[in-house]
Design a protein around this motif. Sequence first.
Motif, PDB file in Angstrom:
ATOM      1  N   PRO A   1       2.193   3.496   8.958  1.00 32.84           N
ATOM      2  CA  PRO A   1       3.268   3.361   7.982  1.00 32.84           C
ATOM      3  C   PRO A   1       4.514   2.717   8.585  1.00 32.84           C
ATOM      4  CG  PRO A   1       2.905   5.679   8.552  1.00 32.84           C
ATOM      5  CD  PRO A   1       1.911   4.872   9.315  1.00 32.84           C
ATOM      6  N   ASP A   2       5.342   2.174   7.710  1.00 30.71           N
ATOM      7  CA  ASP A   2       6.605   1.570   8.111  1.00 30.71           C
ATOM      8  C   ASP A   2       7.618   2.664   8.446  1.00 30.71           C
ATOM      9  OD1 ASP A   2       8.371  -0.492   8.590  1.00 30.71           O
ATOM     10  OD2 ASP A   2       8.919  -0.761   6.501  1.00 30.71           O
ATOM     11  N   ARG A   3       8.451   2.404   9.443  1.00 32.03           N
ATOM     12  CA  ARG A   3       9.576   3.260   9.809  1.00 32.03           C
ATOM     13  C   ARG A   3       9.168   4.664  10.228  1.00 32.03           C
ATOM     14  NH1 ARG A   3      13.952   0.210   8.749  1.00 32.03           N
ATOM     15  NH2 ARG A   3      13.771  -1.279   7.066  1.00 32.03           N
ATOM     16  N   GLN A   4       8.023   4.790  10.880  1.00 30.88           N
ATOM     17  CA  GLN A   4       7.587   6.058  11.442  1.00 30.88           C
ATOM     18  C   GLN A   4       7.099   5.819  12.857  1.00 30.88           C
ATOM     19  OE1 GLN A   4       4.877   8.374   9.141  1.00 30.88           O
ATOM     20  NE2 GLN A   4       6.059   8.187   7.264  1.00 30.88           N
ATOM     21  N   ILE A   5       7.213   6.817  13.676  1.00 28.60           N
ATOM     22  CA  ILE A   5       6.715   6.725  15.043  1.00 28.60           C
ATOM     23  C   ILE A   5       5.228   7.059  15.033  1.00 28.60           C
ATOM     24  CG2 ILE A   5       6.843   7.727  17.348  1.00 28.60           C
ATOM     25  CD1 ILE A   5       9.837   8.252  16.756  1.00 28.60           C
ATOM     26  N   THR A   6       4.460   6.201  15.670  1.00 35.64           N
ATOM     27  CA  THR A   6       3.017   6.414  15.773  1.00 35.64           C
ATOM     28  C   THR A   6       2.636   6.380  17.240  1.00 35.64           C
ATOM     29  OG1 THR A   6       2.662   5.344  13.642  1.00 35.64           O
ATOM     30  CG2 THR A   6       0.750   5.529  15.094  1.00 35.64           C
TER      31      THR A   6
END
Length: 88
Positions: A27-32
């Motif tokens: 997802p966009d704008r999340q830390i993975t």
Amino acid sequence: MPHISLRHLNITYGQHRALRDITLDIPDRQITAIIGPSGCGKTTMLKSLNRLTDLYPEVGVKGEVLIDGVNIYAPEVDVLELRKKVGF
């Protein structure tokens, strides 16, 4: 819609299969976090996100890597522009 999607991604180095049928949405704008033991394909997967795998003639890539819905392995994709967008 995920920012980055891997769809049935397979990457080989000659006869060695580094990644096998990876499907993943980032997802966009999340830390993975990508974690795993040495040699499991973490770096290879990251290299596939900006086509650094293209630098090695023995590497085969099958499947799709979609960034904002665009398959970055499509022939019309400008690799230099992609690498400006997806840097390490």
